[in-house]
Design an enzyme around this catalytic site. Structure first.
Site, short mmCIF file in Angstrom:
data_model
loop_
_atom_site.label_atom_id
_atom_site.label_comp_id
_atom_site.label_asym_id
_atom_site.label_seq_id
_atom_site.Cartn_x
_atom_site.Cartn_y
_atom_site.Cartn_z
N HIS A 1 -0.57 -41.77 6.41
CA HIS A 1 -0.86 -42.78 5.24
C HIS A 1 -1.72 -43.70 5.09
O HIS A 1 -2.38 -43.66 3.93
CB HIS A 1 0.90 -42.71 4.46
CG HIS A 1 1.13 -43.40 3.25
ND1 HIS A 1 0.14 -44.83 2.70
CD2 HIS A 1 1.31 -43.33 2.67
CE1 HIS A 1 0.83 -45.40 1.64
NE2 HIS A 1 1.40 -44.17 1.48
N HIS B 1 2.77 -37.68 -1.87
CA HIS B 1 1.59 -37.68 -1.53
C HIS B 1 1.56 -36.50 -0.16
O HIS B 1 1.00 -34.98 -0.60
CB HIS B 1 1.56 -38.94 0.52
CG HIS B 1 1.78 -39.43 -0.61
ND1 HIS B 1 0.91 -40.31 -2.24
CD2 HIS B 1 2.70 -41.35 -0.28
CE1 HIS B 1 1.24 -41.53 -2.30
NE2 HIS B 1 1.87 -41.97 -1.52
N LEU C 1 7.03 -38.57 7.54
CA LEU C 1 8.15 -38.42 8.34
C LEU C 1 8.64 -36.66 7.49
O LEU C 1 10.09 -36.62 7.18
CB LEU C 1 8.82 -39.50 8.77
CG LEU C 1 8.72 -40.43 9.47
CD1 LEU C 1 9.99 -41.87 9.55
CD2 LEU C 1 8.63 -39.87 11.08
N GLY D 1 7.15 -36.03 0.77
CA GLY D 1 7.17 -36.31 -0.48
C GLY D 1 6.47 -36.67 -1.35
O GLY D 1 5.34 -35.04 -1.18
#
Length: 129
Positions: A13, A79, A74, A77
């Protein structure tokens, strides 16, 4: 087995705090040690460099014809589900001779989930009164 035309693009990220990237840089170092015959690049979605376009270009210019893209997230989502495929489409358009193969987010794999659960238990055991 990897070949010289094999690339591995680790994708994280990013954050404003430069220390946030340290574990990801450590992952990249360990992957390079385990796969010395592959070209490994670490890229970030935002706030940090290189971005995925730059890292993908570096792999393509190094002669990689197959690049495995591993999201170091993790979970999958927005992204991973939306942003990353769009970014990969841009790379594929710019480098049509390179196959970019996207893997699941590492945090969704049983081995990583097991490691986190084991670590949580070990930390809890270490902090018992």
């Amino acid at each position: 087995m990897s070949t010289p035309s094999t690339g591995l693009l680790l994708f994280a990220h990013g954050a404003r705090d430069p220390n946030w990237s340290l574990p990801f840089e450590d992952v990249a170092r360990r992957v390079r040690a385990q796969r010395p015959d592959a070209r490994v690049e670490l890229a970030f979605l935002e706030f940090m460099t290189p971005d995925i376009a730059t890292a993908g270009r570096q792999l393509a210019e190094a002669g990689c014809t197959h690049v495995t893209v591993v999201p170091l997230f993790l979970g999958a989502g927005g992204h991973v589900r939306r942003d990353l495929p769009a970014l990969l489409a841009g790379l594929e358009a710019g480098f049509p001779a390179v196959r970019f193969a996207l893997t699941p987010a590492v945090g969704e794999l049983d081995t990583v989930i097991d490691a986190m659960a084991s670590t949580a238990c070990a930390l809890a055991d270490a902090n018992r009164p």
